[in-house]
Design a protein around this motif. Structure first.
Motif, PDB file in Angstrom:
ATOM      1  N   GLU A  20       0.837  -1.183   0.001  1.00 48.95           N
ATOM      2  CA  GLU A  20       0.065  -0.062  -0.028  1.00 48.95           C
ATOM      3  C   GLU A  20       0.679   1.182  -0.005  1.00 48.95           C
ATOM      4  O   GLU A  20       0.374   2.365  -0.677  1.00 48.95           O
ATOM      5  N   ILE A  21       2.024   1.305   0.650  1.00 50.11           N
ATOM      6  CA  ILE A  21       2.870   2.373   0.707  1.00 50.11           C
ATOM      7  C   ILE A  21       3.517   2.737  -0.484  1.00 50.11           C
ATOM      8  O   ILE A  21       3.545   3.718  -1.203  1.00 50.11           O
ATOM      9  N   TYR A  22       3.833   1.654  -1.316  1.00 51.64           N
ATOM     10  CA  TYR A  22       4.658   1.911  -2.709  1.00 51.64           C
ATOM     11  C   TYR A  22       3.834   1.607  -4.042  1.00 51.64           C
ATOM     12  O   TYR A  22       4.230   1.713  -5.183  1.00 51.64           O
ATOM     13  N   ALA A  23       2.490   1.184  -3.809  1.00 52.84           N
ATOM     14  CA  ALA A  23       1.659   0.853  -4.942  1.00 52.84           C
ATOM     15  C   ALA A  23       1.671   2.030  -5.833  1.00 52.84           C
ATOM     16  O   ALA A  23       1.459   3.305  -5.713  1.00 52.84           O
ATOM     17  N   GLY A  24       2.189   1.844  -7.065  1.00 54.88           N
ATOM     18  CA  GLY A  24       1.965   2.784  -8.131  1.00 54.88           C
ATOM     19  C   GLY A  24       3.437   3.621  -8.005  1.00 54.88           C
ATOM     20  O   GLY A  24       3.510   4.610  -9.072  1.00 54.88           O
ATOM     21  N   GLU A  25       4.105   3.460  -7.201  1.00 54.72           N
ATOM     22  CA  GLU A  25       5.395   4.333  -7.090  1.00 54.72           C
ATOM     23  C   GLU A  25       6.669   3.576  -7.297  1.00 54.72           C
ATOM     24  O   GLU A  25       6.489   2.323  -7.348  1.00 54.72           O
ATOM     25  N   TYR A  26       7.845   4.192  -7.485  1.00 53.56           N
ATOM     26  CA  TYR A  26       8.851   3.360  -7.732  1.00 53.56           C
ATOM     27  C   TYR A  26       9.517   2.920  -6.465  1.00 53.56           C
ATOM     28  O   TYR A  26       9.628   3.699  -5.456  1.00 53.56           O
ATOM     29  N   PHE A  27      10.107   1.695  -6.486  1.00 49.88           N
ATOM     30  CA  PHE A  27      10.321   0.906  -5.292  1.00 49.88           C
ATOM     31  C   PHE A  27      11.999   0.597  -5.673  1.00 49.88           C
ATOM     32  O   PHE A  27      12.078  -0.208  -6.517  1.00 49.88           O
ATOM     33  N   PRO A  28      13.031   1.395  -5.153  1.00 51.62           N
ATOM     34  CA  PRO A  28      14.448   0.932  -5.389  1.00 51.62           C
ATOM     35  C   PRO A  28      15.019  -0.601  -5.274  1.00 51.62           C
ATOM     36  O   PRO A  28      14.361  -0.978  -4.213  1.00 51.62           O
ATOM     37  N   ARG A  29      15.627  -0.998  -5.904  1.00 53.13           N
ATOM     38  CA  ARG A  29      16.194  -2.536  -5.801  1.00 53.13           C
ATOM     39  C   ARG A  29      17.287  -2.188  -4.537  1.00 53.13           C
ATOM     40  O   ARG A  29      17.900  -1.377  -4.415  1.00 53.13           O
ATOM     41  N   ARG A  30      17.258  -3.285  -3.717  1.00 54.59           N
ATOM     42  CA  ARG A  30      18.033  -3.268  -2.421  1.00 54.59           C
ATOM     43  C   ARG A  30      18.627  -4.493  -2.145  1.00 54.59           C
ATOM     44  O   ARG A  30      19.289  -4.507  -1.095  1.00 54.59           O
ATOM     45  N   ILE A  31      18.841  -5.472  -2.984  1.00 56.57           N
ATOM     46  CA  ILE A  31      19.625  -6.644  -2.784  1.00 56.57           C
ATOM     47  C   ILE A  31      20.746  -6.857  -3.629  1.00 56.57           C
ATOM     48  O   ILE A  31      20.627  -6.263  -4.840  1.00 56.57           O
ATOM     49  N   VAL A  32      21.749  -7.738  -3.053  1.00 56.71           N
ATOM     50  CA  VAL A  32      22.822  -7.816  -3.777  1.00 56.71           C
ATOM     51  C   VAL A  32      22.561  -9.064  -4.868  1.00 56.71           C
ATOM     52  O   VAL A  32      22.173  -9.865  -4.529  1.00 56.71           O
ATOM     53  N   SER A  33      22.962  -8.484  -6.165  1.00 57.53           N
ATOM     54  CA  SER A  33      22.709  -9.351  -7.192  1.00 57.53           C
ATOM     55  C   SER A  33      23.267  -9.013  -8.717  1.00 57.53           C
ATOM     56  O   SER A  33      23.615  -7.698  -8.539  1.00 57.53           O
ATOM     57  N   SER A  34      23.153  -9.924  -9.612  1.00 57.15           N
ATOM     58  CA  SER A  34      23.813  -9.322 -10.763  1.00 57.15           C
ATOM     59  C   SER A  34      22.716  -9.173 -11.825  1.00 57.15           C
ATOM     60  O   SER A  34      22.921  -9.412 -12.949  1.00 57.15           O
ATOM     61  N   THR A  35      21.562  -8.995 -11.312  1.00 66.32           N
ATOM     62  CA  THR A  35      20.333  -8.587 -12.298  1.00 66.32           C
ATOM     63  C   THR A  35      20.468  -7.210 -13.017  1.00 66.32           C
ATOM     64  O   THR A  35      20.658  -6.222 -12.361  1.00 66.32           O
ATOM     65  N   LEU A  36      20.352  -7.424 -14.151  1.00 65.62           N
ATOM     66  CA  LEU A  36      20.059  -6.187 -15.018  1.00 65.62           C
ATOM     67  C   LEU A  36      18.959  -5.603 -14.607  1.00 65.62           C
ATOM     68  O   LEU A  36      17.908  -6.111 -14.885  1.00 65.62           O
ATOM     69  N   SER A  37      19.147  -4.159 -14.583  1.00 65.87           N
ATOM     70  CA  SER A  37      17.717  -3.487 -14.507  1.00 65.87           C
ATOM     71  C   SER A  37      17.862  -1.926 -14.876  1.00 65.87           C
ATOM     72  O   SER A  37      18.968  -1.490 -14.957  1.00 65.87           O
ATOM     73  N   ILE A  38      16.876  -1.329 -15.107  1.00 62.96           N
ATOM     74  CA  ILE A  38      17.024   0.371 -15.417  1.00 62.96           C
ATOM     75  C   ILE A  38      16.258   0.865 -14.025  1.00 62.96           C
ATOM     76  O   ILE A  38      15.482   0.476 -13.375  1.00 62.96           O
ATOM     77  N   GLU A  39      17.284   1.731 -13.457  1.00 60.30           N
ATOM     78  CA  GLU A  39      16.763   2.438 -12.264  1.00 60.30           C
ATOM     79  C   GLU A  39      17.143   4.092 -12.254  1.00 60.30           C
ATOM     80  O   GLU A  39      17.785   4.481 -13.099  1.00 60.30           O
ATOM     81  N   TYR A  40      16.417   4.439 -11.392  1.00 59.17           N
ATOM     82  CA  TYR A  40      16.878   6.035 -11.433  1.00 59.17           C
ATOM     83  C   TYR A  40      18.182   6.160 -10.786  1.00 59.17           C
ATOM     84  O   TYR A  40      18.595   5.636  -9.760  1.00 59.17           O
ATOM     85  N   LEU A  41      19.211   7.056 -11.465  1.00 60.98           N
ATOM     86  CA  LEU A  41      20.405   7.069 -11.004  1.00 60.98           C
ATOM     87  C   LEU A  41      20.670   7.673  -9.607  1.00 60.98           C
ATOM     88  O   LEU A  41      21.568   7.374  -9.001  1.00 60.98           O
ATOM     89  N   ASN A  42      19.706   8.804  -9.143  1.00 57.42           N
ATOM     90  CA  ASN A  42      19.693   9.422  -8.015  1.00 57.42           C
ATOM     91  C   ASN A  42      19.598   8.433  -6.678  1.00 57.42           C
ATOM     92  O   ASN A  42      19.877   8.890  -5.783  1.00 57.42           O
ATOM     93  N   GLN A  43      19.203   7.347  -6.813  1.00 59.08           N
ATOM     94  CA  GLN A  43      19.306   6.249  -5.969  1.00 59.08           C
ATOM     95  C   GLN A  43      20.676   6.021  -5.648  1.00 59.08           C
ATOM     96  O   GLN A  43      20.894   5.348  -4.469  1.00 59.08           O
ATOM     97  N   TYR A  44      21.454   6.062  -6.556  1.00 59.26           N
ATOM     98  CA  TYR A  44      22.709   5.728  -6.242  1.00 59.26           C
ATOM     99  C   TYR A  44      23.890   6.700  -6.271  1.00 59.26           C
ATOM    100  O   TYR A  44      25.033   6.661  -5.401  1.00 59.26           O
ATOM    101  N   LYS A  45      23.604   7.601  -6.880  1.00 65.43           N
ATOM    102  CA  LYS A  45      24.611   8.970  -6.987  1.00 65.43           C
ATOM    103  C   LYS A  45      23.635  10.303  -6.728  1.00 65.43           C
ATOM    104  O   LYS A  45      22.867  10.766  -7.590  1.00 65.43           O
ATOM    105  N   LYS A  46      23.776  10.851  -5.640  1.00 65.03           N
ATOM    106  CA  LYS A  46      22.931  11.722  -5.007  1.00 65.03           C
ATOM    107  C   LYS A  46      23.013  13.120  -5.874  1.00 65.03           C
ATOM    108  O   LYS A  46      21.983  13.829  -5.914  1.00 65.03           O
ATOM    109  N   ASP A  47      24.134  13.281  -6.679  1.00 70.32           N
ATOM    110  CA  ASP A  47      24.027  14.560  -7.434  1.00 70.32           C
ATOM    111  C   ASP A  47      23.670  14.451  -8.827  1.00 70.32           C
ATOM    112  O   ASP A  47      23.581  15.337  -9.675  1.00 70.32           O
ATOM    113  N   ALA A  48      23.023  13.149  -9.086  1.00 73.39           N
ATOM    114  CA  ALA A  48      22.379  12.919 -10.445  1.00 73.39           C
ATOM    115  C   ALA A  48      21.183  13.731 -10.551  1.00 73.39           C
ATOM    116  O   ALA A  48      20.432  14.122  -9.740  1.00 73.39           O
TER     117      ALA A  48
END
Length: 76
Positions: free
Chosen positions: A3-31
């Protein structure tokens, strides 16, 4: 279904080699907001990250590796 993230972006947070498209500012604050990046994985082992970078550079010479602090706890 969350219910909190329904329809919203939920950033990935697990160690894995899975390819994905993400918002860069989740990893680089000045993006810039809403800048997308292809993430080839989240690694806690530098050798695995270097291997993923080597593979990514075959597709894009602009590929890069970055160190970042990433919160992996509960998002609620």
């Amino acid at each position: 279904s969350d219910e909190i993230y329904a329809g919203e972006y939920f950033p990935r947070r697990i160690v894995s080699s899975t390819l994905s498209i993400e918002y860069l500012n989740q990893y680089k604050k000045d993006a810039k907001p809403k800048t997308l990046a292809i993430i080839s994985g989240i690694f806690d082992d530098a050798k695995l990250a270097d291997s993923a970078l080597s593979a990514a550079k075959k597709c894009s010479a602009n590929a890069f590796k970055m160190n970042t602090k990433l919160y992996v706890g509960c998002m609620h």
